[in-house]
Design a protein around this motif. Structure first.
Motif, PDB file in Angstrom:
ATOM      1  N   GLY A   1       0.820  -1.207   0.000  1.00  0.00           N
ATOM      2  CA  GLY A   1       0.000   0.000   0.000  1.00  0.00           C
ATOM      3  C   GLY A   1       0.850   1.251   0.000  1.00  0.00           C
ATOM      4  O   GLY A   1       0.579   2.205  -0.749  1.00  0.00           O
ATOM      5  N   LYS A   2       1.900   1.260   0.823  1.00  0.00           N
ATOM      6  CA  LYS A   2       2.793   2.424   0.850  1.00  0.00           C
ATOM      7  C   LYS A   2       3.510   2.589  -0.484  1.00  0.00           C
ATOM      8  O   LYS A   2       3.751   3.722  -0.943  1.00  0.00           O
ATOM      9  CB  LYS A   2       3.809   2.266   1.990  1.00  0.00           C
ATOM     10  CG  LYS A   2       4.723   3.473   2.208  1.00  0.00           C
ATOM     11  CD  LYS A   2       3.983   4.709   2.665  1.00  0.00           C
ATOM     12  CE  LYS A   2       4.887   5.885   2.993  1.00  0.00           C
ATOM     13  NZ  LYS A   2       5.643   5.698   4.259  1.00  0.00           N
ATOM     14  N   LEU A   3       3.826   1.471  -1.139  1.00  0.00           N
ATOM     15  CA  LEU A   3       4.436   1.556  -2.456  1.00  0.00           C
ATOM     16  C   LEU A   3       3.487   2.217  -3.457  1.00  0.00           C
ATOM     17  O   LEU A   3       3.913   3.071  -4.254  1.00  0.00           O
ATOM     18  CB  LEU A   3       4.825   0.169  -2.957  1.00  0.00           C
ATOM     19  CG  LEU A   3       5.405   0.116  -4.377  1.00  0.00           C
ATOM     20  CD1 LEU A   3       6.699   0.908  -4.475  1.00  0.00           C
ATOM     21  CD2 LEU A   3       5.621  -1.330  -4.809  1.00  0.00           C
ATOM     22  N   LEU A   4       2.207   1.865  -3.417  1.00  0.00           N
ATOM     23  CA  LEU A   4       1.233   2.508  -4.305  1.00  0.00           C
ATOM     24  C   LEU A   4       1.175   4.008  -4.049  1.00  0.00           C
ATOM     25  O   LEU A   4       1.109   4.813  -4.987  1.00  0.00           O
ATOM     26  CB  LEU A   4      -0.142   1.882  -4.112  1.00  0.00           C
ATOM     27  CG  LEU A   4      -0.318   0.444  -4.589  1.00  0.00           C
ATOM     28  CD1 LEU A   4      -1.696  -0.084  -4.188  1.00  0.00           C
ATOM     29  CD2 LEU A   4      -0.124   0.332  -6.102  1.00  0.00           C
ATOM     30  N   TRP A   5       1.186   4.392  -2.790  1.00  0.00           N
ATOM     31  CA  TRP A   5       1.189   5.815  -2.429  1.00  0.00           C
ATOM     32  C   TRP A   5       2.415   6.517  -3.007  1.00  0.00           C
ATOM     33  O   TRP A   5       2.320   7.598  -3.593  1.00  0.00           O
ATOM     34  CB  TRP A   5       1.154   5.943  -0.912  1.00  0.00           C
ATOM     35  CG  TRP A   5       1.163   7.341  -0.386  1.00  0.00           C
ATOM     36  CD1 TRP A   5       0.095   8.154  -0.183  1.00  0.00           C
ATOM     37  CD2 TRP A   5       2.326   8.095   0.022  1.00  0.00           C
ATOM     38  NE1 TRP A   5       0.505   9.370   0.332  1.00  0.00           N
ATOM     39  CE2 TRP A   5       1.867   9.359   0.461  1.00  0.00           C
ATOM     40  CE3 TRP A   5       3.689   7.817   0.060  1.00  0.00           C
ATOM     41  CZ2 TRP A   5       2.735  10.333   0.935  1.00  0.00           C
ATOM     42  CZ3 TRP A   5       4.555   8.795   0.524  1.00  0.00           C
ATOM     43  CH2 TRP A   5       4.072  10.035   0.963  1.00  0.00           C
TER      44      TRP A   5
ATOM     45  N   THR B   1     -11.626  -3.059  -6.388  1.00  0.00           N
ATOM     46  CA  THR B   1     -11.674  -2.228  -5.175  1.00  0.00           C
ATOM     47  C   THR B   1     -11.564  -3.050  -3.903  1.00  0.00           C
ATOM     48  O   THR B   1     -10.888  -2.656  -2.951  1.00  0.00           O
ATOM     49  CB  THR B   1     -13.003  -1.435  -5.126  1.00  0.00           C
ATOM     50  OG1 THR B   1     -13.279  -0.879  -6.400  1.00  0.00           O
ATOM     51  CG2 THR B   1     -12.964  -0.360  -4.058  1.00  0.00           C
ATOM     52  N   LEU B   2     -12.280  -4.186  -3.866  1.00  0.00           N
ATOM     53  CA  LEU B   2     -12.429  -5.019  -2.665  1.00  0.00           C
ATOM     54  C   LEU B   2     -12.954  -4.149  -1.529  1.00  0.00           C
ATOM     55  O   LEU B   2     -13.994  -3.519  -1.672  1.00  0.00           O
ATOM     56  CB  LEU B   2     -11.122  -5.718  -2.312  1.00  0.00           C
ATOM     57  CG  LEU B   2     -11.227  -6.883  -1.307  1.00  0.00           C
ATOM     58  CD1 LEU B   2     -12.072  -8.006  -1.895  1.00  0.00           C
ATOM     59  CD2 LEU B   2      -9.860  -7.418  -0.918  1.00  0.00           C
ATOM     60  N   GLY B   3     -12.234  -4.058  -0.400  1.00  0.00           N
ATOM     61  CA  GLY B   3     -12.713  -3.282   0.732  1.00  0.00           C
ATOM     62  C   GLY B   3     -12.195  -1.859   0.798  1.00  0.00           C
ATOM     63  O   GLY B   3     -12.432  -1.162   1.787  1.00  0.00           O
ATOM     64  N   GLY B   4     -11.486  -1.426  -0.238  1.00  0.00           N
ATOM     65  CA  GLY B   4     -11.039  -0.039  -0.301  1.00  0.00           C
ATOM     66  C   GLY B   4      -9.681   0.247   0.310  1.00  0.00           C
ATOM     67  O   GLY B   4      -9.254   1.404   0.346  1.00  0.00           O
ATOM     68  N   TYR B   5      -8.968  -0.783   0.768  1.00  0.00           N
ATOM     69  CA  TYR B   5      -7.679  -0.554   1.437  1.00  0.00           C
ATOM     70  C   TYR B   5      -6.673   0.105   0.490  1.00  0.00           C
ATOM     71  O   TYR B   5      -6.110   1.168   0.789  1.00  0.00           O
ATOM     72  CB  TYR B   5      -7.133  -1.879   1.958  1.00  0.00           C
ATOM     73  CG  TYR B   5      -5.820  -1.779   2.705  1.00  0.00           C
ATOM     74  CD1 TYR B   5      -5.784  -1.412   4.044  1.00  0.00           C
ATOM     75  CD2 TYR B   5      -4.616  -2.064   2.073  1.00  0.00           C
ATOM     76  CE1 TYR B   5      -4.574  -1.321   4.732  1.00  0.00           C
ATOM     77  CE2 TYR B   5      -3.412  -1.986   2.748  1.00  0.00           C
ATOM     78  CZ  TYR B   5      -3.397  -1.609   4.078  1.00  0.00           C
ATOM     79  OH  TYR B   5      -2.196  -1.521   4.750  1.00  0.00           O
ATOM     80  N   SER B   6      -6.459  -0.507  -0.673  1.00  0.00           N
ATOM     81  CA  SER B   6      -5.515   0.078  -1.623  1.00  0.00           C
ATOM     82  C   SER B   6      -6.052   1.378  -2.210  1.00  0.00           C
ATOM     83  O   SER B   6      -5.274   2.289  -2.541  1.00  0.00           O
ATOM     84  CB  SER B   6      -5.190  -0.918  -2.743  1.00  0.00           C
ATOM     85  OG  SER B   6      -6.368  -1.384  -3.363  1.00  0.00           O
ATOM     86  N   THR B   7      -7.372   1.490  -2.300  1.00  0.00           N
ATOM     87  CA  THR B   7      -7.977   2.722  -2.811  1.00  0.00           C
ATOM     88  C   THR B   7      -7.616   3.906  -1.926  1.00  0.00           C
ATOM     89  O   THR B   7      -7.324   5.008  -2.416  1.00  0.00           O
ATOM     90  CB  THR B   7      -9.504   2.578  -2.882  1.00  0.00           C
ATOM     91  OG1 THR B   7      -9.854   1.284  -3.377  1.00  0.00           O
ATOM     92  CG2 THR B   7     -10.116   3.652  -3.759  1.00  0.00           C
ATOM     93  N   ILE B   8      -7.657   3.699  -0.620  1.00  0.00           N
ATOM     94  CA  ILE B   8      -7.306   4.766   0.319  1.00  0.00           C
ATOM     95  C   ILE B   8      -5.853   5.189   0.126  1.00  0.00           C
ATOM     96  O   ILE B   8      -5.537   6.385   0.077  1.00  0.00           O
ATOM     97  CB  ILE B   8      -7.572   4.320   1.766  1.00  0.00           C
ATOM     98  CG1 ILE B   8      -9.078   4.119   2.000  1.00  0.00           C
ATOM     99  CG2 ILE B   8      -7.011   5.338   2.766  1.00  0.00           C
ATOM    100  CD1 ILE B   8      -9.413   3.428   3.312  1.00  0.00           C
TER     101      ILE B   8
END
Length: 222
Positions: free
Chosen positions: A49-53, A69-76
């Protein structure tokens, strides 16, 4: 030197998360709500996730497309990496998953940057063709459709668009030519497309983190 083992890899992952990421109440709540809803535990790891950010920030992305999307974790994570006036368009096939994700995204304070489109990716992606091109595309949905998603990533992007494809190692199974699992075959087809399609230049990295042995591919639309 510590011998490589799954236990040692998980210990290193926990160390890296503690050292470089830390706890985040909004992200933790998103994962907790995902679990409570009975959704699969297949969101990206905190380091992922931090890598995506970071990729969103480094690329200067203002428009991001997420497939899955799933539960939105990576979306956030992605929404936090773009400017306030930026936009993440995320596609989710399951309306119930989208509802859980929307609540978590809004609670995290990035709801105004995120638009959830409900439907199967192959059906939703053509509806985006008249919109402005995307600067970053994150593919993390059914692996059987990776070539479809990559084709649309090129169509909906522009020269310089960064494409990230998750789960491309599948615990090492991607290298087993005898493995005919549909997901493994889909991943392999996607990697072959990245190799052969002149619209892309790409590489891939193995990962060993909280989600186990897997990997990501990074591609540039040329």
């Amino acid at each position: 030197m510590t011998d490589l083992s799954l236990a040692a890899a998980h210990a290193v992952d926990r160390y890296l998360v503690d050292a470089l990421i830390g706890a985040d109440a909004m992200l933790d709540a998103a994962v907790a709500d995902q679990r409570a809803a009975g959704m699969p535990a297949i969101e990206v790891a905190p380091t992922g996730g931090k890598l995506l950010w970071l990729l969103a920030r480094v690329s200067g992305a203002r428009r991001v497309l997420e497939i899955g999307t799933l539960g939105g974790y990576s979306t956030i994570w992605l929404a936090r990496g773009i400017p306030d006036e930026g936009r993440v368009v995320t596609i989710e096939a399951e309306p119930r998953h989208a509802d859980v994700a929307r609540a978590s995204i809004d609670r995290a304070g990035v709801g105004e940057r995120v638009e959830i489109r409900i439907g199967r990716g192959a059906e939703v992606l053509p509806t985006l063709a008249e919109e402005a091109p995307f600067d970053l595309v994150f593919i993390d949905a059914d692996k059987e459709s990776n070539t479809v998603y990559l084709d649309w990533a090129a169509r909906l992007g522009r020269p310089g668009t960064l494409v990230v494809i998750d789960n491309v190692v599948r615990g090492g199974r991607v290298a087993d030519a005898e493995d005919e699992n549909p997901q493994v075959r889909g991943v392999r087809a996607g990697l072959e497309m990245l190799r052969d399609d002149p619209r892309f230049t790409a590489t891939a990295l193995q990962t060993l983190d909280a989600k186990g042995w897997d990997g990501i591919a990074l591609a540039l639309v040329v």
